[in-house]
Motif scaffolding. Structure first.
Motif, PDB file in Angstrom:
ATOM      1  N   ALA A   1       0.820  -0.967  -0.092  1.00 30.64           N
ATOM      2  CA  ALA A   1      -0.149  -0.040   0.011  1.00 30.64           C
ATOM      3  C   ALA A   1       0.842   1.249  -0.015  1.00 30.64           C
ATOM      4  O   ALA A   1       0.618   2.226  -0.552  1.00 30.64           O
ATOM      5  N   GLU A   2       1.762   1.285   0.688  1.00 28.97           N
ATOM      6  CA  GLU A   2       2.806   2.449   0.839  1.00 28.97           C
ATOM      7  C   GLU A   2       3.556   2.705  -0.691  1.00 28.97           C
ATOM      8  O   GLU A   2       4.036   3.579  -0.680  1.00 28.97           O
ATOM      9  N   HIS A   3       3.367   1.585  -1.364  1.00 31.82           N
ATOM     10  CA  HIS A   3       4.077   1.646  -2.856  1.00 31.82           C
ATOM     11  C   HIS A   3       3.098   1.744  -3.915  1.00 31.82           C
ATOM     12  O   HIS A   3       3.387   1.622  -4.905  1.00 31.82           O
ATOM     13  N   GLY A   4       1.849   2.153  -3.311  1.00 33.90           N
ATOM     14  CA  GLY A   4       0.707   2.655  -4.427  1.00 33.90           C
ATOM     15  C   GLY A   4       0.023   1.540  -4.620  1.00 33.90           C
ATOM     16  O   GLY A   4      -1.074   1.563  -5.576  1.00 33.90           O
ATOM     17  N   PHE A   5       0.080   0.258  -4.136  1.00 30.29           N
ATOM     18  CA  PHE A   5      -0.920  -0.974  -4.346  1.00 30.29           C
ATOM     19  C   PHE A   5      -2.009  -0.659  -3.777  1.00 30.29           C
ATOM     20  O   PHE A   5      -1.938  -0.541  -2.577  1.00 30.29           O
ATOM     21  N   GLY A   6      -3.451  -1.073  -4.297  1.00 30.05           N
ATOM     22  CA  GLY A   6      -4.417  -1.128  -3.544  1.00 30.05           C
ATOM     23  C   GLY A   6      -4.419  -2.450  -2.974  1.00 30.05           C
ATOM     24  O   GLY A   6      -4.085  -3.525  -3.600  1.00 30.05           O
ATOM     25  N   VAL A   7      -5.221  -2.613  -1.696  1.00 32.42           N
ATOM     26  CA  VAL A   7      -5.347  -3.821  -1.022  1.00 32.42           C
ATOM     27  C   VAL A   7      -6.617  -4.164  -0.838  1.00 32.42           C
ATOM     28  O   VAL A   7      -7.535  -3.341  -0.089  1.00 32.42           O
ATOM     29  N   PHE A   8      -6.986  -5.439  -0.902  1.00 35.52           N
ATOM     30  CA  PHE A   8      -8.249  -5.912  -0.729  1.00 35.52           C
ATOM     31  C   PHE A   8      -8.593  -7.277  -0.147  1.00 35.52           C
ATOM     32  O   PHE A   8      -7.551  -7.985  -0.313  1.00 35.52           O
ATOM     33  N   SER A   9      -9.433  -7.464   0.585  1.00 36.44           N
ATOM     34  CA  SER A   9      -9.399  -8.892   1.536  1.00 36.44           C
ATOM     35  C   SER A   9      -9.805  -9.790   0.383  1.00 36.44           C
ATOM     36  O   SER A   9     -10.714  -9.651  -0.290  1.00 36.44           O
ATOM     37  N   VAL A  10      -9.224 -10.914   0.652  1.00 37.19           N
ATOM     38  CA  VAL A  10      -9.699 -12.264  -0.237  1.00 37.19           C
ATOM     39  C   VAL A  10      -9.747 -13.472   0.643  1.00 37.19           C
ATOM     40  O   VAL A  10      -9.145 -13.627   1.692  1.00 37.19           O
ATOM     41  N   TRP A  11     -10.805 -14.366   0.580  1.00 37.48           N
ATOM     42  CA  TRP A  11     -11.004 -15.456   1.347  1.00 37.48           C
ATOM     43  C   TRP A  11      -9.479 -16.243   1.233  1.00 37.48           C
ATOM     44  O   TRP A  11      -8.939 -16.422   0.434  1.00 37.48           O
ATOM     45  N   SER A  12      -9.337 -16.983   2.377  1.00 43.33           N
ATOM     46  CA  SER A  12      -8.291 -17.994   2.443  1.00 43.33           C
ATOM     47  C   SER A  12      -8.700 -19.510   2.292  1.00 43.33           C
ATOM     48  O   SER A  12      -9.862 -19.416   2.700  1.00 43.33           O
ATOM     49  N   ALA A  13      -7.783 -20.072   2.483  1.00 43.02           N
ATOM     50  CA  ALA A  13      -8.251 -21.645   2.694  1.00 43.02           C
ATOM     51  C   ALA A  13      -7.946 -22.341   3.826  1.00 43.02           C
ATOM     52  O   ALA A  13      -6.720 -21.874   4.574  1.00 43.02           O
ATOM     53  N   THR A  14      -8.395 -23.292   4.219  1.00 41.91           N
ATOM     54  CA  THR A  14      -7.999 -24.105   5.674  1.00 41.91           C
ATOM     55  C   THR A  14      -6.757 -24.747   5.230  1.00 41.91           C
ATOM     56  O   THR A  14      -6.488 -25.106   4.136  1.00 41.91           O
ATOM     57  N   PRO A  15      -6.197 -25.374   6.226  1.00 45.60           N
ATOM     58  CA  PRO A  15      -4.909 -26.314   6.018  1.00 45.60           C
ATOM     59  C   PRO A  15      -5.514 -27.431   4.949  1.00 45.60           C
ATOM     60  O   PRO A  15      -4.500 -28.137   4.325  1.00 45.60           O
ATOM     61  N   GLN A  16      -6.636 -27.881   5.178  1.00 42.39           N
ATOM     62  CA  GLN A  16      -7.382 -28.840   4.289  1.00 42.39           C
ATOM     63  C   GLN A  16      -7.610 -28.728   2.847  1.00 42.39           C
ATOM     64  O   GLN A  16      -7.904 -29.561   2.033  1.00 42.39           O
ATOM     65  N   GLY A  17      -7.382 -27.448   2.518  1.00 47.40           N
ATOM     66  CA  GLY A  17      -7.698 -26.765   1.248  1.00 47.40           C
ATOM     67  C   GLY A  17      -9.296 -26.485   1.180  1.00 47.40           C
ATOM     68  O   GLY A  17      -9.597 -26.021  -0.066  1.00 47.40           O
ATOM     69  N   ALA A  18      -9.992 -26.337   2.155  1.00 49.23           N
ATOM     70  CA  ALA A  18     -11.633 -25.753   2.008  1.00 49.23           C
ATOM     71  C   ALA A  18     -11.437 -24.411   2.170  1.00 49.23           C
ATOM     72  O   ALA A  18     -10.600 -23.597   2.793  1.00 49.23           O
ATOM     73  N   CYS A  19     -12.217 -23.749   1.483  1.00 54.53           N
ATOM     74  CA  CYS A  19     -12.230 -22.253   1.314  1.00 54.53           C
ATOM     75  C   CYS A  19     -12.934 -21.802   2.602  1.00 54.53           C
ATOM     76  O   CYS A  19     -13.748 -22.556   3.352  1.00 54.53           O
ATOM     77  N   ARG A  20     -12.417 -20.838   3.232  1.00 53.06           N
ATOM     78  CA  ARG A  20     -13.137 -20.451   4.516  1.00 53.06           C
ATOM     79  C   ARG A  20     -14.460 -19.420   4.351  1.00 53.06           C
ATOM     80  O   ARG A  20     -15.003 -19.143   5.165  1.00 53.06           O
ATOM     81  N   CYS A  21     -14.674 -19.342   3.127  1.00 52.54           N
ATOM     82  CA  CYS A  21     -16.156 -18.647   2.877  1.00 52.54           C
ATOM     83  C   CYS A  21     -17.046 -19.441   3.123  1.00 52.54           C
ATOM     84  O   CYS A  21     -16.868 -20.847   3.572  1.00 52.54           O
ATOM     85  N   PRO A  22     -18.502 -19.042   3.179  1.00 55.81           N
ATOM     86  CA  PRO A  22     -19.677 -19.714   3.606  1.00 55.81           C
ATOM     87  C   PRO A  22     -19.890 -21.026   2.675  1.00 55.81           C
ATOM     88  O   PRO A  22     -20.493 -22.111   3.496  1.00 55.81           O
ATOM     89  N   LYS A  23     -19.267 -21.232   1.474  1.00 52.98           N
ATOM     90  CA  LYS A  23     -19.545 -22.463   0.829  1.00 52.98           C
ATOM     91  C   LYS A  23     -18.527 -23.508   1.314  1.00 52.98           C
ATOM     92  O   LYS A  23     -18.772 -24.739   0.864  1.00 52.98           O
ATOM     93  N   GLY A  24     -17.597 -23.266   2.095  1.00 48.98           N
ATOM     94  CA  GLY A  24     -16.504 -24.110   2.508  1.00 48.98           C
ATOM     95  C   GLY A  24     -15.994 -25.032   1.331  1.00 48.98           C
ATOM     96  O   GLY A  24     -15.490 -24.745   0.500  1.00 48.98           O
ATOM     97  N   ARG A  25     -16.087 -26.433   1.673  1.00 44.42           N
ATOM     98  CA  ARG A  25     -15.647 -27.306   0.744  1.00 44.42           C
ATOM     99  C   ARG A  25     -16.226 -27.277  -0.619  1.00 44.42           C
ATOM    100  O   ARG A  25     -15.726 -27.835  -1.733  1.00 44.42           O
ATOM    101  N   ASP A  26     -17.574 -26.791  -0.858  1.00 49.20           N
ATOM    102  CA  ASP A  26     -18.209 -26.596  -1.927  1.00 49.20           C
ATOM    103  C   ASP A  26     -17.729 -25.464  -2.852  1.00 49.20           C
ATOM    104  O   ASP A  26     -18.361 -25.342  -3.941  1.00 49.20           O
ATOM    105  N   CYS A  27     -16.835 -24.624  -2.448  1.00 46.77           N
ATOM    106  CA  CYS A  27     -16.297 -23.551  -3.197  1.00 46.77           C
ATOM    107  C   CYS A  27     -15.483 -23.917  -4.240  1.00 46.77           C
ATOM    108  O   CYS A  27     -14.583 -24.734  -4.117  1.00 46.77           O
ATOM    109  N   ASP A  28     -16.012 -23.370  -5.545  1.00 48.46           N
ATOM    110  CA  ASP A  28     -15.166 -23.573  -6.732  1.00 48.46           C
ATOM    111  C   ASP A  28     -13.745 -22.669  -6.853  1.00 48.46           C
ATOM    112  O   ASP A  28     -13.009 -23.130  -7.848  1.00 48.46           O
ATOM    113  N   ASN A  29     -13.273 -21.780  -6.005  1.00 50.99           N
ATOM    114  CA  ASN A  29     -12.266 -21.062  -6.057  1.00 50.99           C
ATOM    115  C   ASN A  29     -11.800 -20.797  -4.759  1.00 50.99           C
ATOM    116  O   ASN A  29     -11.601 -19.483  -4.272  1.00 50.99           O
TER     117      ASN A  29
END
Length: 85
Positions: free
Chosen positions: A19-47
Motif C-alpha cells: 500500500a505504501e508503494h501505491g498498490f490497492g489492497v483488498f481482502s480475499v478468502w483464504s483456505a484451511t490447511p485441508q484446502g477448503a475455502c473459509r467462505c460460507p460455501k466451504g468445501r463446495d467453493c469452486d475457487n
C-alpha cells in the motif's frame, strides 16, 4: 521441511508495504490447511482461497494502513489481493 503459513502480523506488514508503494489492497478468502475455502460455501467453493470477500472485490481496495490492519485481522484469517498502481 514443513511449510509454515505467514502470521497475521506478517500478512499485515507485507500488505501495508505494498500500500505504501501505491498498490490497492483488498481482502480475499483464504483456505484451511485441508484446502477448503473459509467462505460460507466451504468445501463446495469452486475457487477456494482465491476470491474477494466483499461483493465489490478489487473495487473496495484501499491504501489506508488502518483499514488494511482491520481487514486482515479478521478471525476468518483472510489473505489479500492487490491492485497495481
Amino acid at each position: 521441511m514443513p511449510v509454515t503459513q505467514p502470521s497475521v502480523t506478517d500478512r499485515i506488514r507485507a500488505a501495508t508495504w505494498f500500500a505504501e508503494h501505491g498498490f490497492g489492497v483488498f481482502s480475499v478468502w483464504s483456505a484451511t490447511p485441508q484446502g477448503a475455502c473459509r467462505c460460507p460455501k466451504g468445501r463446495d467453493c469452486d475457487n477456494a482461497g482465491k476470491h474477494p470477500i466483499t461483493p465489490r472485490g478489487f473495487h473496495d481496495a484501499t491504501t489506508d494502513a488502518g483499514q488494511i490492519t482491520k481487514l486482515l485481522s479478521a478471525g476468518s484469517e483472510p489473505n489479500y489481493g492487490l491492485v497495481c498502481p
